[in-house]
Scaffold this active site. Structure first.
Site, PDB file in Angstrom:
ATOM      1  N   LYS A  75    -120.715 -74.270 -25.926  1.00 35.17           N
ATOM      2  CA  LYS A  75    -120.227 -73.465 -27.052  1.00 35.17           C
ATOM      3  C   LYS A  75    -120.811 -72.055 -26.953  1.00 35.17           C
ATOM      4  O   LYS A  75    -121.984 -71.895 -26.595  1.00 35.17           O
ATOM      5  CB  LYS A  75    -120.687 -74.153 -28.348  1.00 35.17           C
ATOM      6  CG  LYS A  75    -120.158 -73.562 -29.641  1.00 35.17           C
ATOM      7  CD  LYS A  75    -120.599 -74.452 -30.816  1.00 35.17           C
ATOM      8  CE  LYS A  75    -120.132 -73.959 -32.163  1.00 35.17           C
ATOM      9  NZ  LYS A  75    -120.516 -74.858 -33.266  1.00 35.17           N
ATOM     10  N   SER A 150    -116.885 -76.215 -36.262  1.00 33.33           N
ATOM     11  CA  SER A 150    -116.691 -74.987 -35.534  1.00 33.33           C
ATOM     12  C   SER A 150    -116.737 -75.122 -34.015  1.00 33.33           C
ATOM     13  O   SER A 150    -116.382 -74.168 -33.323  1.00 33.33           O
ATOM     14  CB  SER A 150    -117.762 -73.989 -35.966  1.00 33.33           C
ATOM     15  OG  SER A 150    -119.050 -74.471 -35.609  1.00 33.33           O
ATOM     16  N   SER A 174    -120.040 -79.622 -37.430  1.00 29.71           N
ATOM     17  CA  SER A 174    -119.286 -78.881 -36.402  1.00 29.71           C
ATOM     18  C   SER A 174    -119.157 -79.548 -35.048  1.00 29.71           C
ATOM     19  O   SER A 174    -118.364 -79.089 -34.233  1.00 29.71           O
ATOM     20  CB  SER A 174    -119.894 -77.498 -36.207  1.00 29.71           C
ATOM     21  OG  SER A 174    -119.420 -76.648 -37.207  1.00 29.71           O
TER      22      SER A 174
HETATM   23  N1  GLN Z   1    -117.862 -76.369 -41.653  1.00 24.46           N
HETATM   24  C1  GLN Z   1    -119.242 -76.173 -41.934  1.00 24.46           C
HETATM   25  C2  GLN Z   1    -119.509 -74.723 -42.245  1.00 24.46           C
HETATM   26  O1  GLN Z   1    -118.608 -73.978 -42.164  1.00 24.46           O
HETATM   27  C3  GLN Z   1    -120.089 -76.644 -40.794  1.00 24.46           C
HETATM   28  C4  GLN Z   1    -120.208 -75.674 -39.689  1.00 24.46           C
HETATM   29  C5  GLN Z   1    -121.150 -76.117 -38.625  1.00 24.46           C
HETATM   30  O2  GLN Z   1    -121.563 -77.271 -38.587  1.00 24.46           O
HETATM   31  N2  GLN Z   1    -121.550 -75.169 -37.808  1.00 24.46           N
HETATM   32  O3  GLN Z   1    -120.582 -74.334 -42.588  1.00 24.46           O
END
Ligand code: GLN
Length: 475
Positions: A75, A150, A174
């Site tokens: 990532k 994400s 994410s």
């Molecule tokens: N969807 C969650 C957020 O927007 C989790 C994101 C993540 O785990 N990086 O904060």
């Protein structure tokens, strides 16, 4: 045996050349460019040189590292020395880090080949892969659907066969949520299991790097190779890394599994519910013992999460000021330079988080929001730990619905945040959690089941995860 271990063994036995594999994957990445899974694919020449060097070592009969023969995507919020580190943000489009993340060092030491950096929601803030400065990532099952976020690009790269394995990061879901939406396996390790050194911080008390693969075995194998104490991350723990792969052969009958009522609400998508119920019935036949339990604080997890995560983000992202990193918009005075740089550098979702976070931390609101959220976090952690006195694993849907449509939730941040309802608790509590595919809906979209277990009990997740694969006939 997991696909990756087999591939590694085939490679060591000389059954294929890594140069050919790299060529094949680069071709696949090019053909699938519409998925927008990668932000940076490393240069072909460099990749082929590395592959050729490893191929030569194999020919000479040298024993290579455990990841030799495997191609891994990471990532793009994880640092790889000398390659752009963008976090999918305009703020960092020209930033080249001078050091490797610890996970990168570990992969390279184990002779894994890293092929490139995957697309993500900007600074890992999002649940759909749509907030990237480089455009949305597409779900390979259905191009009109989101891949989840994400770690969108990492999930898509694994699903579409653009890499063998991938790394994501999980702050509130994410790794698990895109794994569920794309029909792959993803793990959020226990907080402290994997070093965060070289991971761009979003919410430091929640962030954890996690492995993604097509099977539970692959994820266990990759975890084994990236986990462990790191003196450069004070929150990484000294505990020894077990041989996780060993647990893939263990029968799950000794496990007591809890089904938390609050994770099966009325609004749960009926097909998601049906898949989980079918799975539970199949596991019962294998002798796994189930019981319903109550986790009444579940409804407070999303509000607590979005206060704590944004508070930490507002502080972590203060460093992007146009002086030290990335984008700089010069102006007559320093304040204007900060302001211009940050206004142009960050996208709308990141700005919303910084504003929210600054608000909940500001004088007068700190006690009402931030402190309260921390108290709620403590209670949630207590409730979860209590549950693990009664059961070994909690089994829930990973997400309340299968992959939603592109743009379906972009206009309504609250709806987007609510889609994290089943995943944020593991981060707030610090425990480990795994998403495993359980089936596909009538519309052809994958459904994921989430398993959570206590601190450093990834072994239990792998035992049950593997038996779920056997029930569903996957892998
Ligand atoms: N969807 C969650 C957020 O927007 C989790 C994101 C993540 O785990 N990086 O904060």
């Amino acid at each position: 045996m997991s696909d990756s271990i087999r591939r590694h063994q085939d490679y060591v036995a000389g059954k294929f050349k890594l140069v050919d594999r790299v060529e094949e994957l680069l071709e696949r990445i090019a053909v699938n460019s519409h998925l927008n899974a990668f932000i940076t694919v490393f240069s072909r020449r460099k990749l082929l040189d590395q592959a050729a060097a490893l191929d030569r070592r194999i020919e000479q009969g040298q024993k290579p590292g455990a990841l030799a023969g495997l191609v891994i995507a990471i990532k793009d919020n994880i640092s790889f020395r000398g390659e752009p580190l963008t976090c999918a943000s305009r703020m960092l489009t020209n930033f080249i880090p001078p050091y490797h993340a610890t996970v990168v060092e570990k992969i390279l030491q184990a002779d894994g080949l890293i092929i490139g950096k995957t697309n993500l929601d900007e600074f890992a803030m999002g649940s759909s892969g749509e907030t990237s400065h480089f455009g949305p990532v597409k779900n390979p099952w259905n191009l009109e659907r989101v891949p989840g976020g994400s770690s969108s690009g990492s999930a898509v790269a694994v699903r579409a066969g653009l890499a063998d394995l991938a790394l994501g990061s999980d702050t509130g879901g994410s790794v698990r949520q895109p794994a569920a939406f794309c029909g792959i396996v993803g793990l959020k390790p226990t907080y402290g299991r994997v070093s965060r050194y070289g991971l761009v911080a979003y919410a430091s008390s929640l962030d954890q790097i996690g492995p993604m693969g097509k099977s539970v075995g692959e994820v266990a194998y990759l975890l084994q190779n990236i986990a462990g104490h790191d003196p450069r991350d004070a929150t990484s723990v000294l505990q020894e890394v077990p041989n996780y792969v060993k647990y893939l052969k263990t029968h799950p009958h000794h496990l007591r599994v809890g089904l938390p009522r609050q994770y099966f609400p009325e609004e749960l998508d009926p097909e998601v519910r049906a898949h989980i119920e079918k799975l539970v019935a199949a596991l019962k036949e294998q002798g796994v013992r189930f019981r319903e339990i109550d986790l009444p604080l579940t409804e407070y997890a999303v509000p607590a999460y979005y206060i704590i995560a944004t508070a930490e983000a507002s502080s972590n992202l203060a460093r992007f000021d146009g002086v030290r990193y990335g984008l700089r918009r010069p102006a007559p005075d320093l304040f204007q330079q900060y302001s211009r740089t940050r206004s142009e550098g960050f996208g709308p979702e990141v700005k919303r988080r910084i504003l929210l976070g600054s608000f909940v931390l500001s004088a007068g609101y700190y006690d009402e929001y931030y402190r309260k959220a921390q108290q709620v976090r403590q209670l949630i952690q207590k409730e979860i730990r209590q549950a693990f006195r009664e059961v070994d694993v909690l089994l829930t849907p990973t997400t309340p619905t299968p992959a939603f449509k592109l743009q379906e939730k972009t206009a309504d941040p609250l709806q987007m945040y609510l889609s994290d309802v089943f995943t944020v608790t593991a981060n707030l509590a610090g425990i480990c959690a795994l998403s495993v595919p359980v089936g596909v809906t009538s519309r052809g979209l994958p459904v994921g089941v989430q398993l959570m277990s206590d601190f450093f009990r990834e072994d239990r997740l792998f035992i049950l995860g593997r038996s779920i694969e056997k029930c569903t006939g996957e892998v």
